[in-house]
Write an enzyme that holds these catalytic residues in place. Structure first.
Site, mmCIF file in Angstrom:
data_model
loop_
_atom_site.group_PDB
_atom_site.id
_atom_site.type_symbol
_atom_site.label_atom_id
_atom_site.label_comp_id
_atom_site.label_asym_id
_atom_site.label_seq_id
_atom_site.Cartn_x
_atom_site.Cartn_y
_atom_site.Cartn_z
ATOM 1 N N ARG A 46 -13.189 -90.464 9.955
ATOM 2 C CA ARG A 46 -13.723 -91.010 10.966
ATOM 3 C C ARG A 46 -15.111 -90.370 11.374
ATOM 4 O O ARG A 46 -15.862 -89.297 10.519
ATOM 5 C CB ARG A 46 -13.494 -90.675 12.465
ATOM 6 N N GLY A 47 -16.171 -91.026 11.987
ATOM 7 C CA GLY A 47 -17.595 -90.611 12.036
ATOM 8 C C GLY A 47 -18.026 -91.459 11.502
ATOM 9 O O GLY A 47 -17.593 -91.598 9.878
ATOM 10 N N ALA A 48 -19.295 -92.190 11.251
ATOM 11 C CA ALA A 48 -20.069 -93.389 10.578
ATOM 12 C C ALA A 48 -20.290 -92.872 9.148
ATOM 13 O O ALA A 48 -19.900 -93.256 8.275
ATOM 14 C CB ALA A 48 -21.361 -93.610 11.567
ATOM 15 N N ARG A 88 -13.327 -100.846 9.574
ATOM 16 C CA ARG A 88 -13.912 -100.709 11.068
ATOM 17 C C ARG A 88 -15.643 -101.765 11.077
ATOM 18 O O ARG A 88 -15.632 -101.979 10.254
ATOM 19 C CB ARG A 88 -14.200 -99.296 11.073
ATOM 20 N N GLN A 193 -12.370 -86.909 20.969
ATOM 21 C CA GLN A 193 -13.096 -86.601 19.941
ATOM 22 C C GLN A 193 -13.596 -85.563 19.991
ATOM 23 O O GLN A 193 -14.317 -84.583 19.334
ATOM 24 C CB GLN A 193 -13.818 -87.854 18.766
ATOM 25 N N ASP A 234 -23.244 -95.628 15.852
ATOM 26 C CA ASP A 234 -22.980 -95.717 14.609
ATOM 27 C C ASP A 234 -23.278 -97.136 14.067
ATOM 28 O O ASP A 234 -23.160 -97.927 13.039
ATOM 29 C CB ASP A 234 -21.277 -96.830 15.110
ATOM 30 N N LYS A 245 -19.889 -94.542 19.830
ATOM 31 C CA LYS A 245 -18.933 -94.023 20.995
ATOM 32 C C LYS A 245 -18.841 -93.964 22.501
ATOM 33 O O LYS A 245 -19.427 -93.854 23.060
ATOM 34 C CB LYS A 245 -17.975 -92.397 20.871
HETATM 35 O O1 MRU Z 1 -13.932 -93.679 16.513
HETATM 36 P P1 MRU Z 1 -14.944 -92.721 15.967
HETATM 37 O O2 MRU Z 1 -14.896 -91.238 16.082
HETATM 38 O O3 MRU Z 1 -15.724 -92.679 14.481
HETATM 39 O O4 MRU Z 1 -16.408 -92.691 16.717
HETATM 40 C C1 MRU Z 1 -17.744 -91.579 16.200
HETATM 41 C C2 MRU Z 1 -18.529 -91.529 17.044
HETATM 42 O O5 MRU Z 1 -19.406 -92.191 17.801
HETATM 43 C C3 MRU Z 1 -19.895 -90.953 16.593
HETATM 44 O O6 MRU Z 1 -20.984 -90.495 17.292
HETATM 45 C C4 MRU Z 1 -21.347 -91.494 15.236
HETATM 46 O O7 MRU Z 1 -20.058 -92.262 14.722
HETATM 47 C C5 MRU Z 1 -21.745 -90.525 14.487
HETATM 48 S S1 MRU Z 1 -20.796 -89.255 13.694
HETATM 49 C C6 MRU Z 1 -22.208 -88.763 12.848
#
Ligand code: MRU
Length: 350
Positions: A46-48, A88, A193, A234, A245
């Site tokens: 996870r994480g963009a 996603r 997270q 994201d 998030k």
């Molecule tokens: O649902 P997630 O855990 O994938 O959400 C992640 C976030 O919202 C992060 O802040 C975003 O992806 C940036 S990660 C460098």
């Protein structure tokens, strides 16, 4: 941190399973496109930016499997990419990486050539993300003064990217420069997270941190305990509206009220200039189970639950957006238009 979170070696894609951290460090071998999609959907990765990197490798895995069956064509991979992109919907890095991979092989017909081009491109996306994180860290750390108390939300570090991270990358660089920083880590309900990943990462890197629940930020700000707020993103619209998030928007409102700088850190691959404003960004709705399982509630039918994974912070509440090309200031539409005129989001100068 000496921890490989995503690796592609000897045609084998491995990821660190983020759902079992911090209790266990377990690696998963993703051997099919279906397994890659499942890992993305279930937040094992996870994480963009990390999703973008794994999506790119996922297409290599798919190409290798198709090639074994002598059925590898650009057309087939285009279909696979379409499916992958549905895993996603909010983090644009997924579609960005898939489109970039397909763009490179669209007009190729030789299977070996397709494979070699795809492998090189996925490795390039991974390597570029690493370098991008370093640049974001360098730019952003100039905003951090010695002694700052920094508040962050979700996880934006090693686990969420191909490098040191975006928002957390800024913290790591400032720490590396010898600045005494301390981080308040939002727990980040419902999936945690912050509690599970960010706090763990910061401790692994010896950065002083304190875990708080999401509803504690306001009183800390009122008591003047927060100097700086920084989050990742994201998807960023042309006008600077930023999906991140769930829980990011209330932090930005609080920061504005208390006159605290609120920054977003993100690579160009997270910008979507085709989306003019934030309300056009698709917001992923997730299972009610995520909200209820924390409380040990399994009578799922009894509860109606609202569980969007992201919210949108209006650009006007964001003090600046830290990118690998520098720090963008308001009004964002002009700045983002200008930056996309000079660089495409593959890092090429136009
Ligand atoms: O649902 P997630 O855990 O994938 O959400 C992640 C976030 O919202 C992060 O802040 C975003 O992806 C940036 S990660 C460098």
């Amino acid at each position: 941190m000496n921890l490989e979170t995503i690796s592609f070696k000897n045609n084998t894609l491995k990821i660190l399973d983020q759902t079992v951290l911090p209790s266990r460090q377990e690696y998963l071998h993703l051997a099919t496109l279906e397994q890659v999609i499942e890992a993305i959907k279930t937040l094992k990765v996870r994480g963009a930016p990390a999703i973008g990197v794994v999506a790119a490798y996922g297409l290599v895995v798919e190409a290798l499997n198709l090639n074994k069956n002598h059925s590898l064509t650009a057309e087939k991979l285009k279909e696979s990419a379409k499916l992958l992109k549905t895993a996603r919907p909010t983090a644009v890095n997924l579609a960005w990486a898939a489109d970039r991979m397909i763009g490179r092989i669209e007009f190729l017909s030789d299977a070996e050539e397709i494979l070699s081009v795809l492998k090189n491109e996925a490795l390039a996306i991974h390597e570029e993300d690493k370098q991008t994180c370093d640049k974001i860290g360098e730019f952003g750390s100039q905003l951090i003064s010695d002694g700052f108390n920094i508040l962050t939300h979700c996880n934006t570090g090693f686990l969420a990217t191909g490098g040191i991270g975006t928002a957390l990358g800024v913290v790591y660089k400032a720490f590396e420069q010898g600045k005494k920083v301390h981080v308040f880590v939002d727990e980040t309900r419902p999936v945690g997270q912050g509690a599970r990943l960010t706090y763990w990462e910061l401790k692994q890197n010896n950065v002083p941190a304190t875990l708080i629940t999401d509803n504690m930020a306001g009183c800390l700000m009122k008591d003047k305990k927060v100097d700086f707020v920084i989050t990742g993103a994201d998807r960023i619209a042309l006008n600077g509206d930023t999906a991140n998030k769930i829980g990011t928007y209330p932090l930005a409102v609080l920061a504005q009220y208390h006159n605290i700088p609120f920054y977003v850190a993100a690579p160009l691959s997270t910008f979507d200039p085709s989306v003019k404003e934030g309300d056009q960004i698709p917001i992923e709705q997730r299972s009610k189970n995520e909200v209820l399982k924390f409380w040990g509630i399994d009578s799922l039918d009894f509860y109606e639950v609202f569980n969007p994974a992201f919210d949108v912070t209006p650009g006007e509440l964001i003090t600046g957006i830290i990118t690998e090309y520098g720090i963008l200031q308001k009004p964002y539409t002009d700045q983002i238009t200008r930056i996309f005129k000079h660089f495409n989001n593959k890092g090429d100068v136009l």
